[in-house]
Design an enzyme around this catalytic site. Structure first.
Site, PDB file in Angstrom:
ATOM      1  N   GLY A  78      53.979   5.306 102.121  1.00  0.00           N
ATOM      2  CA  GLY A  78      52.532   5.444 102.254  1.00  0.00           C
ATOM      3  C   GLY A  78      51.858   5.114 100.938  1.00  0.00           C
ATOM      4  O   GLY A  78      52.487   5.160  99.868  1.00  0.00           O
ATOM      5  N   HIS A 133      50.145  13.911 102.806  1.00  0.00           N
ATOM      6  CA  HIS A 133      50.281  13.482 101.401  1.00  0.00           C
ATOM      7  C   HIS A 133      49.239  12.411 101.069  1.00  0.00           C
ATOM      8  O   HIS A 133      48.549  12.505 100.053  1.00  0.00           O
ATOM      9  CB  HIS A 133      51.715  12.956 101.195  1.00  0.00           C
ATOM     10  CG  HIS A 133      52.007  12.468  99.813  1.00  0.00           C
ATOM     11  ND1 HIS A 133      52.917  13.091  98.986  1.00  0.00           N
ATOM     12  CD2 HIS A 133      51.521  11.422  99.100  1.00  0.00           C
ATOM     13  CE1 HIS A 133      52.962  12.434  97.819  1.00  0.00           C
ATOM     14  NE2 HIS A 133      52.134  11.420  97.865  1.00  0.00           N
ATOM     15  N   GLU A 134      49.120  11.409 101.935  1.00  0.00           N
ATOM     16  CA  GLU A 134      48.189  10.305 101.635  1.00  0.00           C
ATOM     17  C   GLU A 134      46.731  10.771 101.726  1.00  0.00           C
ATOM     18  O   GLU A 134      45.892  10.354 100.919  1.00  0.00           O
ATOM     19  CB  GLU A 134      48.436   9.120 102.570  1.00  0.00           C
ATOM     20  CG  GLU A 134      49.835   8.505 102.479  1.00  0.00           C
ATOM     21  CD  GLU A 134      50.310   8.247 101.061  1.00  0.00           C
ATOM     22  OE1 GLU A 134      49.482   7.930 100.192  1.00  0.00           O
ATOM     23  OE2 GLU A 134      51.523   8.381 100.804  1.00  0.00           O
ATOM     24  N   CYS A 136      56.231  10.456  95.096  1.00  0.00           N
ATOM     25  CA  CYS A 136      54.929   9.797  95.062  1.00  0.00           C
ATOM     26  C   CYS A 136      55.040   8.567  94.184  1.00  0.00           C
ATOM     27  O   CYS A 136      55.582   8.640  93.083  1.00  0.00           O
ATOM     28  CB  CYS A 136      53.883  10.765  94.504  1.00  0.00           C
ATOM     29  SG  CYS A 136      52.248  10.036  94.414  1.00  0.00           S
ATOM     30  N   LEU A 137      54.533   7.441  94.675  1.00  0.00           N
ATOM     31  CA  LEU A 137      54.617   6.191  93.905  1.00  0.00           C
ATOM     32  C   LEU A 137      53.851   6.298  92.584  1.00  0.00           C
ATOM     33  O   LEU A 137      54.104   5.528  91.668  1.00  0.00           O
ATOM     34  CB  LEU A 137      54.070   5.027  94.726  1.00  0.00           C
ATOM     35  CG  LEU A 137      54.882   4.650  95.978  1.00  0.00           C
ATOM     36  CD1 LEU A 137      54.201   3.528  96.735  1.00  0.00           C
ATOM     37  CD2 LEU A 137      56.303   4.271  95.611  1.00  0.00           C
ATOM     38  N   GLN A 166      45.386   5.053  94.538  1.00  0.00           N
ATOM     39  CA  GLN A 166      46.608   4.685  93.822  1.00  0.00           C
ATOM     40  C   GLN A 166      46.590   3.240  93.335  1.00  0.00           C
ATOM     41  O   GLN A 166      47.420   2.859  92.500  1.00  0.00           O
ATOM     42  CB  GLN A 166      47.838   4.899  94.714  1.00  0.00           C
ATOM     43  CG  GLN A 166      48.082   6.358  95.027  1.00  0.00           C
ATOM     44  CD  GLN A 166      49.325   6.528  95.875  1.00  0.00           C
ATOM     45  OE1 GLN A 166      49.290   6.395  97.079  1.00  0.00           O
ATOM     46  NE2 GLN A 166      50.451   6.808  95.224  1.00  0.00           N
ATOM     47  N   HIS A 224      45.587  12.424  98.628  1.00  0.00           N
ATOM     48  CA  HIS A 224      45.213  11.486  97.553  1.00  0.00           C
ATOM     49  C   HIS A 224      43.710  11.178  97.591  1.00  0.00           C
ATOM     50  O   HIS A 224      43.101  10.957  96.551  1.00  0.00           O
ATOM     51  CB  HIS A 224      45.967  10.164  97.696  1.00  0.00           C
ATOM     52  CG  HIS A 224      47.317  10.144  97.014  1.00  0.00           C
ATOM     53  ND1 HIS A 224      47.467  10.331  95.672  1.00  0.00           N
ATOM     54  CD2 HIS A 224      48.548   9.930  97.506  1.00  0.00           C
ATOM     55  CE1 HIS A 224      48.766  10.237  95.348  1.00  0.00           C
ATOM     56  NE2 HIS A 224      49.442  10.007  96.453  1.00  0.00           N
TER      57      HIS A 224
END
Ligand code: ZN
Length: 149
Positions: free
Chosen positions: A46, A139-140, A97-98, A51, A143
């Site tokens: 995701g 999670h997304e 997480c990226l 991000q 953000h």
């Protein structure tokens, strides 16, 4: 499509509340395509617009087939203005997480969620998700509110 630069923890954009996407138009579709390519390139499940440095309520999700270790199909979404309208139960699992490479953490989440969003045609849709897909969506969407686990 283009691979965009992923922002890392410490970048203030990741702590901002993102703005609503006023209209799903060609520029939003292109941005979602670029985010999609960026997510695949980084081997993520995701990615949220903050991000890649944009404070917009746009996420992409790709949960591969069998991610929960069963016969789950692949789930793919490109969503504008996603919002959790219902949540049930509890689960907790390991998340990465990226934007925080090299770190994973155990995060408490709802077991299932109903998400209201617009798809890339601008149509209002509702997604009922449970298990890992529900975790990725939570999670997304976090953000978009400037929340990192
Ligand atoms: Zn993340």
């Amino acid at each position: 499509m283009a691979v965009l630069k992923i922002r890392f923890e410490g970048d203030p954009i990741l702590r901002q509340k993102a703005n609503k996407v006023p209209k799903v138009d060609a520029s939003v579709q292109k941005l979602a395509d670029d985010m999609w390519e960026t997510m695949l390139d980084a081997d993520g499940v995701g990615l949220a617009a903050p991000q890649i440095g944009l404070a917009r309520r746009l996420i992409v999700v790709r949960v591969p087939q069998g991610y929960d270790g069963d016969d789950d199909p692949e789930y793919t979404f490109r969503l504008a203005n996603p919002e959790i309208v219902k949540s049930f139960g509890e689960q907790s699992g390991i998340e990465g997480c990226l934007s925080i490479p090299g770190w994973i953490g155990e995060v408490p989440r709802a077991e299932s969620v109903t998400v209201k969003a617009q798809d890339m045609t601008g149509r209002q849709i509702r997604i009922k998700a449970s298990g890992r897909l529900a975790v990725v969506l939570q999670h997304e969407i976090d953000h978009l509110d400037g929340i990192l686990y």
